[in-house]
Design a protein around this motif. Structure first.
Motif, short mmCIF file in Angstrom:
data_model
loop_
_atom_site.label_atom_id
_atom_site.label_comp_id
_atom_site.label_asym_id
_atom_site.label_seq_id
_atom_site.Cartn_x
_atom_site.Cartn_y
_atom_site.Cartn_z
N ARG A 147 0.42 -68.42 66.52
CA ARG A 147 -0.65 -69.20 65.88
C ARG A 147 -1.99 -68.49 66.03
N LEU A 148 -2.22 -67.92 67.21
CA LEU A 148 -3.47 -67.23 67.48
C LEU A 148 -3.71 -66.07 66.52
N VAL A 149 -2.69 -65.23 66.32
CA VAL A 149 -2.88 -64.09 65.42
C VAL A 149 -2.91 -64.54 63.95
N GLU A 150 -2.15 -65.57 63.62
CA GLU A 150 -2.17 -66.08 62.25
C GLU A 150 -3.56 -66.61 61.88
N LYS A 151 -4.25 -67.24 62.85
CA LYS A 151 -5.62 -67.72 62.61
C LYS A 151 -6.57 -66.57 62.30
N GLN A 152 -6.25 -65.39 62.80
CA GLN A 152 -7.09 -64.21 62.55
C GLN A 152 -6.73 -63.52 61.24
N GLY A 153 -5.68 -64.00 60.57
CA GLY A 153 -5.29 -63.42 59.29
C GLY A 153 -4.06 -62.53 59.34
N PHE A 154 -3.43 -62.42 60.51
CA PHE A 154 -2.22 -61.61 60.61
C PHE A 154 -1.09 -62.24 59.81
N ILE A 155 -0.23 -61.39 59.27
CA ILE A 155 0.92 -61.82 58.48
C ILE A 155 2.19 -61.35 59.18
N SER A 156 3.19 -62.23 59.27
CA SER A 156 4.48 -61.85 59.85
C SER A 156 5.21 -60.96 58.85
N GLU A 157 5.65 -59.81 59.34
CA GLU A 157 6.37 -58.87 58.48
C GLU A 157 7.89 -58.94 58.69
N GLY A 158 8.31 -59.59 59.75
CA GLY A 158 9.74 -59.70 59.99
C GLY A 158 10.09 -59.66 61.47
N LEU A 159 11.37 -59.80 61.74
CA LEU A 159 11.88 -59.84 63.10
C LEU A 159 12.51 -58.50 63.46
N LEU A 160 12.08 -57.94 64.58
CA LEU A 160 12.67 -56.71 65.12
C LEU A 160 13.68 -57.16 66.18
N ARG A 161 14.96 -57.04 65.88
CA ARG A 161 16.00 -57.55 66.76
C ARG A 161 16.24 -56.62 67.94
N SER A 162 16.37 -57.21 69.14
CA SER A 162 16.61 -56.46 70.39
C SER A 162 15.69 -55.24 70.47
N TYR A 163 14.42 -55.46 70.21
CA TYR A 163 13.45 -54.37 70.09
C TYR A 163 13.02 -53.80 71.44
N GLU A 164 12.91 -54.67 72.45
CA GLU A 164 12.47 -54.21 73.78
C GLU A 164 13.44 -54.72 74.84
N TYR A 165 13.59 -53.90 75.88
CA TYR A 165 14.38 -54.31 77.04
C TYR A 165 13.40 -54.53 78.18
N THR A 166 13.15 -55.79 78.53
CA THR A 166 12.21 -56.10 79.60
C THR A 166 12.78 -57.19 80.49
N CYS A 167 12.48 -57.09 81.76
CA CYS A 167 12.88 -58.11 82.74
C CYS A 167 14.39 -58.39 82.67
N GLY A 168 15.19 -57.33 82.43
CA GLY A 168 16.64 -57.45 82.46
C GLY A 168 17.28 -58.03 81.22
N LYS A 169 16.52 -58.11 80.10
CA LYS A 169 17.10 -58.66 78.88
C LYS A 169 16.50 -57.97 77.65
N PHE A 170 17.23 -58.04 76.54
CA PHE A 170 16.72 -57.52 75.27
C PHE A 170 15.92 -58.62 74.59
N ASP A 171 14.75 -58.27 74.08
CA ASP A 171 13.89 -59.24 73.41
C ASP A 171 13.76 -58.92 71.93
N ASP A 172 13.91 -59.97 71.11
CA ASP A 172 13.54 -59.88 69.69
C ASP A 172 12.03 -60.03 69.64
N LEU A 173 11.41 -59.37 68.66
CA LEU A 173 9.96 -59.48 68.50
C LEU A 173 9.61 -59.62 67.02
N TYR A 174 8.69 -60.52 66.73
CA TYR A 174 8.14 -60.59 65.38
C TYR A 174 7.08 -59.49 65.26
#
Length: 190
Positions: A147-174
């Motif tokens: 919501r914070l970035v959307e208020k600034q005008g950011f647009i979601s371009e899509g989901l990056l699946r299993s994009y990062e491995y952090t804290c022992g798990k794979f994270d999806d990221l918008y």
């Protein structure tokens, strides 16, 4: 040189001073980066020692030195305590793009402070670093940051699946982005 940072810029908004973070700020940084809620989507475990905070500050110094990023400490006017940070990393001057990141002490959530800081950083990026694209990577459950970035005008371009491995798990990221032309259009209409 395109968007080169010579001296660390101090940014001022209505309520905030954004300034360079130094080793003197380590205890303030430890205070909010040791909070599980603040760190929930940070990609690191909550900090436990002053050494953890000093390593974070060292990273801020290294990205500035290498010209791959810049991170400001967020302070309230009249108070010098760092209550959060905001800035760019993954800065690629050749392609005029960078990724924005931010966090804020839980004590200051819901007051518009992060939004005010991010707006100043975005403006600096477009005006002084000659960015054409600012992107933000945000985990799907992190609705407040979306919501914070959307208020600034950011647009979601899509989901990056299993994009990062952090804290022992794979994270999806918008992937969110804000282009300079869109930012200019938004601010012309205000």
């Amino acid at each position: 040189m395109t968007g080169h940072v010579e001296r660390f810029p101090i940014l001022e908004t209505k309520r905030l001073i954004l300034r360079k973070i130094t080793t003197n700020d380590a205890s303030s940084i430890l205070s909010y980066l040791s909070d599980k809620e603040v760190m929930k989507y940070f990609g690191l475990e909550p900090f436990q020692t002053l050494e953890d905070a000093l390593e974070e500050i060292s990273w801020y110094e290294s990205i500035l030195h290498e010209q791959t990023g810049i991170r400001w400490g967020i302070t309230l006017k009249g108070q010098d305590e760092v209550i959060g940070s905001c800035g760019f990393h993954q800065w690629v001057p050749k392609h005029h793009r960078a990724e924005i990141g931010f966090e804020l002490s839980k004590l200051y959530w819901g007051q518009g402070i992060a939004s005010e800081a991010i707006r100043a950083v975005i403006q600096y990026g477009f005006e002084h670093l000659e960015l054409q694209r600012i992107q933000a990577l945000i985990e799907p459950p992190n609705i407040p940051s979306q919501r914070l970035v959307e208020k600034q005008g950011f647009i979601s371009e899509g989901l990056l699946r299993s994009y990062e491995y952090t804290c022992g798990k794979f994270d999806d990221l918008y992937m969110y982005s804000l282009l300079k032309r869109d930012f200019d259009k938004i601010h012309r209409s205000l």
